[in-house]
Design an enzyme around this catalytic site. Structure first.
Site, short mmCIF file in Angstrom:
data_model
loop_
_atom_site.label_atom_id
_atom_site.label_comp_id
_atom_site.label_asym_id
_atom_site.label_seq_id
_atom_site.Cartn_x
_atom_site.Cartn_y
_atom_site.Cartn_z
N SER A 28 4.63 2.41 7.92
CA SER A 28 4.28 1.27 7.07
C SER A 28 5.44 0.83 6.20
O SER A 28 6.06 1.65 5.52
CB SER A 28 3.09 1.61 6.18
OG SER A 28 1.93 1.85 6.95
N ASP A 54 0.08 -7.61 1.24
CA ASP A 54 0.57 -6.24 1.43
C ASP A 54 2.09 -6.19 1.43
O ASP A 54 2.70 -5.50 2.25
CB ASP A 54 0.01 -5.65 2.73
CG ASP A 54 0.14 -4.13 2.77
OD1 ASP A 54 0.27 -3.52 1.69
OD2 ASP A 54 0.14 -3.56 3.89
N HIS A 106 0.82 -1.22 0.00
CA HIS A 106 0.00 0.00 0.00
C HIS A 106 0.85 1.27 0.00
O HIS A 106 0.35 2.35 -0.28
CB HIS A 106 -0.97 0.00 1.19
CG HIS A 106 -0.34 0.28 2.51
ND1 HIS A 106 0.06 -0.71 3.37
CD2 HIS A 106 -0.05 1.45 3.15
CE1 HIS A 106 0.56 -0.17 4.48
NE2 HIS A 106 0.50 1.14 4.35
N VAL A 136 -14.16 -23.09 -4.27
CA VAL A 136 -15.31 -23.14 -3.38
C VAL A 136 -15.47 -21.80 -2.67
O VAL A 136 -14.49 -21.08 -2.46
CB VAL A 136 -15.18 -24.25 -2.30
CG1 VAL A 136 -15.28 -25.62 -2.92
CG2 VAL A 136 -13.88 -24.10 -1.51
#
Length: 518
Positions: A259, A188, A158, A316
């Site tokens: 981050s 990420d 990000h 699924v």
């Protein structure tokens, strides 16, 4: 005269001795009197008892340690941590306030609220006439760390997502324009490459040896303040938030801009990538989440090799198994992943999986929670043939499945609103009004059996059923029509909860109907 004095002295000595003996006798008498005839207040008290304490195991000595000194770690690892700034080329005139602070706030809103900053409209790059690519504007800030001496850098996806240009700044004040090698939004994780050599690379730690309560440290660029050091302890390992991976939870202060920075243990090794915080205010509130470095390195290896991550899939749609459902169908504990639907032509359909199955094991590993299944399947190399265990209508069944490569899900049309036949009231104790499927409905729904819900009332309505639902099984027994449905229901205690497997559109889900629910 002398004789008289001696006689008087002898008399006084005898008197003194007599008085001493009398005092002793009196004291002894008082003691005996107190023992034989206790005072009323003493007589009411129970006689003291004595017991020998049981032997206790030797307690380990309390070890008191001082707070850790991070100075050596900062000196050793600090040069391996980088700050990352991203820019975007815009063709329209930008607001004068669109500076680095605004870029930080955009990253803040995008990461912690999932939306753009209020009043901001995402801009897209577009060339101007004459080849002008537009003006380069600050977009965001973040952190990262050097993976190898030849210029590979790891950060969060990000941090660089949507950027036109990415710049990496080293602690020695050098700045490099970076190439984005690959981005994996599911975990990420992103890998960058800068043209430099002999860089100070980090040491990678062993997450399996990380312990709750262990001291850890973070270095990053919160709010643009590069090389900021914060520290704390590991609060939990394998924290499940429903995402692709389980996080390391710490109380290390992490804020927007941290981050992509490293989480470092006391040996100076990177054990995680600081990625998220849990906060009601948007600022640090004591809970930070980091991507385990072992998971990140697996992703990085694939990104460096091919620019993307290849994952497995079986086709699924799943949901968690609730306690009520587990008890009602005989599973016992709420474990496994409930199969809600099976995609046509996928490995699951070929393996014989059915809607309503509960997957309890994959490749020999137990599925405790529904989230465990996509992680295990995703980590499996496409083309691998493996065993899968399901719980179906009261018993376990082993199947063999070949994992395919993950692809974008296909849109499905909802065919729940099928034509209706003549309604027949059945299972009134459950509040259900059901009818058989005709041949055309079976063909459209690709179902050989089941009953169509015409109306709901009371218990069925409280359980969430609604007209148009297709009931495939009741009490773990697959039903082909109304007659079989009623036959199964007749054998049950109607005062007890009943589990029904319901298909709604392309999805199947268990519901528990309680006839006596208030």
């Amino acid at each position: 005269m002398t004789s008289s004095l001696q006689s008087g002295s002898s008399t006084r000595s005898v008197v003194r001795r007599t008085l001493v003996v009398g005092a002793v006798v009196s004291a002894v008498g008082l003691v005996l009197s107190s023992s034989l005839f206790p005072h009323e207040s003493q007589a009411q008290q129970p006689a003291p008892t004595f017991s020998v304490p049981a032997p206790q195991a030797a307690q380990p000595p309390v070890i008191v340690k001082g707070l850790p000194d991070f100075t050596e770690l900062v000196e050793r690892v600090g040069p391996s941590v980088v700050s990352i700034r991203t820019t975007q080329r815009v063709v329209e005139d930008a607001d004068e306030s669109d500076d680095e602070t605004d870029a930080q706030m955009r990253e803040f809103f995008k990461r912690f609220f999932g939306t753009p900053m209020p009043g901001q409209t995402p801009r897209k790059s577009a060339p101007r006439k004459g080849g002008d690519q537009g003006e380069e504007r600050p977009r965001g800030v973040g952190s990262g760390f050097i993976l190898s001496t030849d210029g590979y850098v790891m950060t969060n996806a990000h941090v660089v997502d949507g950027a036109d240009e990415v710049y990496v700044n080293l602690t020695d004040k050098r700045e490099f324009k970076a190439k984005v090698v690959g981005v994996d939004k599911r975990t990420d994780v992103a890998v960058l490459k800068i043209q430099a050599s002999k860089l100070p690379a980090v040491s990678i730690g062993d997450v399996s040896k990380l312990k709750v309560g262990e001291w850890v440290m973070a270095i990053g660029t919160p709010f643009g303040l590069d090389n900021t050091v914060t520290a704390g302890i590991v609060s939990a390992k394998a924290r499940d938030t429903g995402e692709e991976i389980r996080f390391i939870q710490t109380d290390v202060a992490v804020n927007p801009g941290n981050s992509g920075g490293p989480l470092i243990n006391m040996r100076g090794e990177v054990v995680g990538i600081n990625s998220q915080i849990l906060s009601r205010s948007g600022g640090f509130m004591g809970i930070s989440l980091s991507i385990p470095i072992d998971d990140a390195m697996k992703v990085a290896e694939q990104l460096r090799a091919g620019g993307k991550v290849i994952r497995g899939r079986i086709g699924v749609a799943i949901a968690p198994v609730t306690k009520d459902v587990a008890e009602s169908i005989g599973l016992g504990k709420p474990v496994g992943a409930l199969v809600q639907s099976v995609e046509a032509g996928t490995p699951s359909e070929k393996a014989g999986l059915e809607a309503g199955d509960i997957i309890t094991k994959f490749a020999g590993q137990t599925i405790d929670k529904a989230q465990d299944l996509p992680r295990l399947v995703g980590a499996t190399k496409p083309g691998t043939k493996t065993a899968i265990q399901v719980f179906r209508r009261g018993s376990y069944k082993d199947l063999s499945i070949t994992v395919a490569e993950l692809e974008a899900p296909k849109a499905k049309d909802d065919k729940a609103d099928a034509p209706k036949a003549d309604a027949k009231l059945a299972a009134s104790a459950l509040g259900l009004k059901i009818v058989d499927l005709n041949a055309e409905q079976k063909r459209e729904l690709k179902q050989s059996g089941g009953v169509l819900v015409e109306g709901v009332d009371g218990p069925a309505a409280r359980a969430g059923l609604r007209p148009g639902d297709l009931v495939l099984a009741v009490a773990n027994v697959q039903v082909s029509g109304v007659k079989e449905f009623e036959a199964v229901l007749a054998k049950l205690d109607r005062s007890r909860p009943v589990s029904v497997l319901v298909r709604r559109g392309e999805w199947a889900q268990y519901a528990v109907i309680r006839p006596n629910a208030k």
